[in-house]
Design an enzyme around this catalytic site. Structure first.
Site, PDB file in Angstrom:
ATOM      1  N   GLN A 236      95.731  15.226  20.095  1.00  0.00           N
ATOM      2  CA  GLN A 236      96.655  15.070  21.204  1.00  0.00           C
ATOM      3  C   GLN A 236      96.150  15.865  22.398  1.00  0.00           C
ATOM      4  O   GLN A 236      95.100  16.500  22.327  1.00  0.00           O
ATOM      5  CB  GLN A 236      98.063  15.515  20.776  1.00  0.00           C
ATOM      6  N   LYS A 252      98.620  23.603  25.950  1.00  0.00           N
ATOM      7  CA  LYS A 252      99.316  22.427  25.432  1.00  0.00           C
ATOM      8  C   LYS A 252     100.483  22.129  26.371  1.00  0.00           C
ATOM      9  O   LYS A 252     101.415  22.929  26.473  1.00  0.00           O
ATOM     10  CB  LYS A 252      99.845  22.681  24.016  1.00  0.00           C
ATOM     11  N   GLN A 355      97.466  29.495  24.583  1.00  0.00           N
ATOM     12  CA  GLN A 355      97.082  30.261  23.392  1.00  0.00           C
ATOM     13  C   GLN A 355      95.685  30.820  23.585  1.00  0.00           C
ATOM     14  O   GLN A 355      94.746  30.084  23.902  1.00  0.00           O
ATOM     15  CB  GLN A 355      97.127  29.371  22.153  1.00  0.00           C
ATOM     16  N   VAL A 356      95.542  32.117  23.383  1.00  0.00           N
ATOM     17  CA  VAL A 356      94.264  32.782  23.620  1.00  0.00           C
ATOM     18  C   VAL A 356      93.227  32.290  22.621  1.00  0.00           C
ATOM     19  O   VAL A 356      93.532  31.974  21.473  1.00  0.00           O
ATOM     20  CB  VAL A 356      94.429  34.317  23.511  1.00  0.00           C
ATOM     21  N   PHE A 357      91.982  32.180  23.078  1.00  0.00           N
ATOM     22  CA  PHE A 357      90.880  31.885  22.172  1.00  0.00           C
ATOM     23  C   PHE A 357      90.567  33.115  21.331  1.00  0.00           C
ATOM     24  O   PHE A 357      90.576  34.247  21.828  1.00  0.00           O
ATOM     25  CB  PHE A 357      89.627  31.521  22.963  1.00  0.00           C
ATOM     26  N   LEU A 358      90.266  32.880  20.079  1.00  0.00           N
ATOM     27  CA  LEU A 358      89.711  33.948  19.259  1.00  0.00           C
ATOM     28  C   LEU A 358      88.262  34.173  19.687  1.00  0.00           C
ATOM     29  O   LEU A 358      87.661  33.321  20.334  1.00  0.00           O
ATOM     30  CB  LEU A 358      89.794  33.576  17.782  1.00  0.00           C
ATOM     31  N   ASP A 426     102.644  20.172   8.300  1.00  0.00           N
ATOM     32  CA  ASP A 426     101.237  19.862   8.591  1.00  0.00           C
ATOM     33  C   ASP A 426     100.361  21.099   8.365  1.00  0.00           C
ATOM     34  O   ASP A 426      99.743  21.620   9.291  1.00  0.00           O
ATOM     35  CB  ASP A 426     101.128  19.371  10.040  1.00  0.00           C
ATOM     36  N   GLU A 431      92.449  29.533   8.482  1.00  0.00           N
ATOM     37  CA  GLU A 431      91.218  30.252   8.802  1.00  0.00           C
ATOM     38  C   GLU A 431      91.337  31.716   8.401  1.00  0.00           C
ATOM     39  O   GLU A 431      92.440  32.257   8.291  1.00  0.00           O
ATOM     40  CB  GLU A 431      90.909  30.143  10.298  1.00  0.00           C
ATOM     41  N   ASP A 447      97.595  26.623  14.324  1.00  0.00           N
ATOM     42  CA  ASP A 447      97.980  25.208  14.332  1.00  0.00           C
ATOM     43  C   ASP A 447      99.413  25.005  13.872  1.00  0.00           C
ATOM     44  O   ASP A 447      99.681  24.455  12.806  1.00  0.00           O
ATOM     45  CB  ASP A 447      97.016  24.402  13.448  1.00  0.00           C
TER      46      ASP A 447
END
Length: 583
Positions: A236, A252, A355-358, A426, A431, A447
């Protein structure tokens, strides 16, 4: 000769007579044609005159109708409202026009006018503000109350738990900065909020410091954008924000309003993702004491000045202006990226989650683990083995070397307890960081976009890991029991935690009683496990199956799922950070 001459004269006479007759006939024809032409010309003149009169009259009629329509449309109509602004009879806003409701609506109206609902279903009561706004009324006093039977059993079993074992859950929580400084002599920079967050990623949880998260949220929600790209591989619409400090995050956009409920006929793998679900799940994960969800905050963006002007070329091609004169875009993805499902502003402001990137996987490796409790992701074979075999945990999961020792099984139970509370079906992968050698890896709660879809349905299958395995951490049990039996309820704490978000309120009020109802189901399940097995067999800081040998170092390598035709892993909102933030 005389006779021949007479014959010639006779022939010539006949010829002259014929010529005269022919000349006379041609004159008659010419006169007839002229008369006909004259009649046609008179007829055409009459028709042209009539047409000129008709066109004038037709134009006058059309002009009068057009002006009348404009006048009618301009007249005010009593009770006329937009669909998403109307308040249904019996709703909280319709019946409570004064007092705290009015103050709440006045406060909410301060939000930018462009933040509007899109394709919203009929309105529901709004989330309440903090309890001080409601004179003498407690909006968190729901009809469902703790069961006295469950409370009595809990009190008895809780006295049997050795709470000192909680320290064994995570004997040493080393941050990434501390671990690399001691083991590899590496230094983690702290030049901005991202790098401070990365430096404090721990061996037991993703974050600890409230100030670090507050600073990160401030940057994610206010820092100017440098570039906007499409997140490749998404099912999406997801965009990658690159900020002016060259750090990145996943955006998002809001597709539906707070009141939207998932269609019961939709499968969990085809449901829409909700931006507010990511925000609410982060706060729920925090108040439950897990602190394993990736920090996510709300942000209002200008589609024109922040997205369109900063968009990459292939994204920019998908922007358009709707018939309602709102700025819209489609982006590119596997599902729901078409004009019918366009993301539109009002007229160009849009709400979303960031949402922050790892950190870069090259610097901080992660493992992508396939959950033993994943669903089939099939329309034909809808039930997996674990949904039909109630001995699945004992026969399969507890005998798996990856789950037979350590924290993985307890992490899985924690994750499904949270998923049951938020209604997330879902959950197929999770991780874990693969950087802290000597420390057991924990599950990162990623997620969560399909959570908070329905308030009228409690999917008990999500809770099967707890029901089948009957194990739980002391800290998790203590947190849940405290929320269940004390005045400070789970939803009140969650509401207060979310109240500082820029796009508050995050959840519709109807989700709060659903959360309390599901908490009661969880506590009932835990009580049954304690009844059947006793506190010592259920409550434990780490799990060990003595019948299964412990894994060796080489056994810890977990491969990503591949070639599975039943389900496709959803993309995880994690991408390499531009410019390695860890040196």
């Amino acid at each position: 000769d005389i006779i021949l001459l007479l014959k010639k004269l006779q022939v010539a006479r006949y010829a002259q007579v014929d010529s005269g007759k022919k000349t006379n006939g041609e004159g008659i024809v010419r006169r007839t044609i002229k008369q006909q032409i004259l009649c046609v010309d008179r007829l055409y003149s009459s028709l042209a005159h009539m047409m000129r009169l008709t066109l004038k009259r037709l134009f006058a009629v059309v002009f009068i109708v057009f002006c009348t329509t404009l006048i009618i449309l301009a007249l005010p109509r009593k009770g006329f409202e937009r669909e998403w602004e109307s308040k249904p009879p019996g709703s909280f806003e319709a019946e409570n026009v004064g007092g705290p409701a009015r103050r709440f609506l006045a406060e909410r109206s301060k939000k930018p006018s462009g933040v509007g609902d899109q394709n919203i279903l009929p309105n529901q009561p709004p989330p309440p503000k903090l309890t001080g706004e409601f004179a003498g009324l407690d909006p968190f006093a729901f009809y469902s109350s703790p069961s006295k039977k469950v409370l009595n059993k809990l009190s008895r079993f809780l006295r049997e738990v050795d709470w000192s074992d909680m320290i064994k859950e995570c004997p040493l929580n080393s941050t990434l900065a501390e671990y690399w400084s001691e083991s590899k002599r590496k230094k983690v920079s702290r030049n901005d909020a991202w790098e401070s967050f990365y430096a404090e990623i721990g061996s037991c949880d993703v974050y600890r410091s409230k100030k670090t998260i507050d600073d990160l949220f401030s940057s994610l929600s206010t820092l100017p954008l440098k570039d906007v790209h499409i997140m490749d591989g998404g099912t999406q619409v997801k965009l990658i924000f690159t900020f002016e400090n060259d750090k990145q995050a996943v955006f998002k956009p809001m597709r539906f309003g707070r009141n939207y409920e998932s269609d019961p006929n939709h499968f969990y793998f085809s449901d829409f993702e909700r931006h507010q679900a990511e925000i609410a799940t982060f706060h729920l994960d925090k108040i439950l004491g897990f602190r394993r969800a990736v920090p996510t905050v709300g942000r209002i963006v200008n589609i024109t000045s922040e997205l369109l002007e900063k968009a990459e070329k292939k994204l920019k091609k998908t922007f358009f202006v709707s018939p309602a004169k709102n700025q819209c875009f489609v982006s590119r993805c596997d599902y729901y990226c078409d004009t019918t499902h366009a993301i539109c502003g009002s007229p160009d402001l849009k709400e979303g989650s960031v949402q922050v990137f790892l950190p870069d996987e090259n610097a901080v490796p992660r493992k992508h683990n396939r959950s033993p409790y994943r669903r089939t992701y099939s329309k034909k074979n809808q039930l997996a083995d674990w949904q039909t075999n109630m001995d699945y945990c004992n026969a399969e999961v507890k005998k798996d070397k990856k789950y037979a020792h350590g924290r993985k099984l307890l992490d899985l139970v924690d994750l499904h307890i949270m998923d049951f509370l938020i209604g997330n079906q879902d959950r197929h992968h999770y991780e874990s960081f693969d950087v802290f050698s000597g420390h057991p890896a924990y599950a990162v709660h990623l997620d969560n976009g399909r959570a908070f879809g329905r308030t009228d349905f409690d999917d008990l299958d999500i809770l099967l890991p707890l029901k089948q395995c009957c194990v739980i951490r002391p800290s998790t049990l203590k947190t849940l029991a405290d929320f269940y039996k004390t005045p400070k309820s789970l939803t009140r704490t969650l509401h207060e935690s979310m109240s500082a978000d820029p796009v508050f309120p995050i959840l519709a009020y109807k989700h709060y009683p659903a959360l309390e109802r599901r908490l009661g189901i969880i506590m009932d399940t835990i009580t049954k496990c304690l009844d059947d097995n006793g506190a010592k067999a259920v409550v434990m800081p780490v799990f060990h199956n003595p019948k299964v040998p412990e894994m060796e170092a080489a056994d810890y390598a977990e491969e990503e799922e591949s070639g599975d035709t039943k389900q496709q892993p959803a993309p995880v909102p994690v991408q390499p950070v531009r410019g390695n933030a860890i040196h």
